[in-house]
Motif scaffolding. Structure first.
Motif: not given
Length: 357
Positions: A2, A7, A11, A58
């Motif tokens: 990403s 990010l 996650c 995302t």
């Protein structure tokens, strides 16, 4: 993968906490979602084009955990994550979740597994996403552009999230066990047909155990449990190996910091311990106190002496002050011209000398 820094780590931390919870309930995932404030992931001042780009990245990142080779619990957590991200995005119209046609059979089989395992909360969320038309069916997993690399970079899978490769469970499935059961029943009937007693087969024909299929199923389950325990032990061993490495790094950093602090302290000590000598041009400002040769007037500042010189003084005191100044200059090291004392000449006050001149 990403373009948004941090990010993927966030996650993976959320999915890892959901995996440690050892459950697939949506209530527990919602608690972890609120604890990490994932509902504010799309907040911030940004333009519409940048917002759409970040939302696509995302959803693409969360979608990769929804497909094999990840474990069942991680795939359920990824389904909950996609549901939360899709409903909290700020894009209008909403960005859809990209699903390739080759991956859709895997998604449908996953939905059937949810229903068979009676995980109705996960099945309901998947059905809600389908009703909202959240999935965008495409020919390829990623968008292909002109003049791009032909080789698509494969995403690195986290080992902890992977479904452990179990050849035994892949070979001995429910369908295989059911087929073996039918073959075994037919085999028993054939033995009864050729034996003297039609109700039960002869002992000479009993070459296979009667509970062959049941024992095979139990052995496969035991092997699966053993493999799960072994995986947990390996993960714990990795954590214990990482702890001493972290401690060694911290101690090395502390030792480096202490060595640097000691070096700075030595430099400061040397600089402050050195005696600062006055320059030759300023040596005449230093006042030498000698109790034997000088009186109490030597310790006075030059400003006070100037102030006192302004007052009218008698001639005798002036002569004494001039003699004292001469002695001071001798101590300082300045050249002094001395007059030869003659017995014939008498001392004349300073005022009379000036009058004679």
């Amino acid at each position: 993968m990403s373009g948004v820094p941090g990010l993927q780590e966030d996650c993976e931390a959320l999915l890892g906490a959901f995996q440690e919870a050892d459950t697939v309930r949506f209530e527990r995932f919602a608690e972890l979602w609120r604890e990490r404030r994932f509902h504010t992931i799309f907040h911030g001042r940004m333009r519409a084009l940048e917002r759409n780009k970040i939302t696509k990245k995302t959803l693409e990142l969360a979608q990769q955990y929804f497909l094999p080779p990840y474990a069942f619990q991680i795939r359920v957590g990824a389904l909950y994550l996609l549901y939360g991200l899709y409903n909290t995005q700020l894009c209008q119209p909403k960005i859809q979740i990209r699903i390739a046609l080759k991956d859709w059979p895997e998604v449908q089989s996953f939905q059937q597994d949810l229903i068979d395992s009676q995980h109705y909360d996960a099945a309901y969320i998947f059905r809600t996403l389908r009703r909202a038309r959240a999935f965008h069916f495409t020919a390829m997993p990623k968008l292909l552009n002109y003049r791009t690399k032909k080789k698509i970079q494969e995403n690195e899978c986290k080992e902890e999230f992977k479904d452990p490769s179990n050849r035994v469970s892949s070979l001995i499935t429910n369908d295989v066990l059911e087929e073996l059961m039918n073959i075994h029943e037919h085999y028993q009937k054939m033995k009864c047909a050729i034996s003297a007693d039609k109700s039960q087969p002869d002992k000479a024909l009993s070459l296979i155990k009667d509970e062959f299929v049941v024992s095979l199923k139990d052995i496969a389950l035991e092997h699966q449990e053993w493999q799960q325990k072994r995986l947990k032990l390996l993960l714990k061993a990795k954590e214990t190996d990482e702890m001493p490495n972290r401690v060694e790094e911290e101690t090395s950093l502390r030792s480096e910091g202490s060595e640097r602090a000691d070096a700075l302290a030595r430099i400061k000590q040397k600089s402050y311990s050195a005696v600062v000598e006055a320059s030759k041009s300023r040596r005449h400002r230093q006042v030498i106190l000698e109790s034997s040769e000088s009186g109490s007037d030597y310790g006075k500042s030059p400003r006070r002496s100037k102030k006192s010189s302004r007052r009218p003084q008698p001639a005798e005191k002036r002569g004494q002050i001039q003699a004292e100044k001469e002695t001071v200059t001798c101590h300082i090291g300045m050249p002094v011209i001395t007059e030869e004392d003659s017995s014939d000449t008498e001392e004349v006050p300073l005022s009379k000398r000036r009058r004679r001149r």
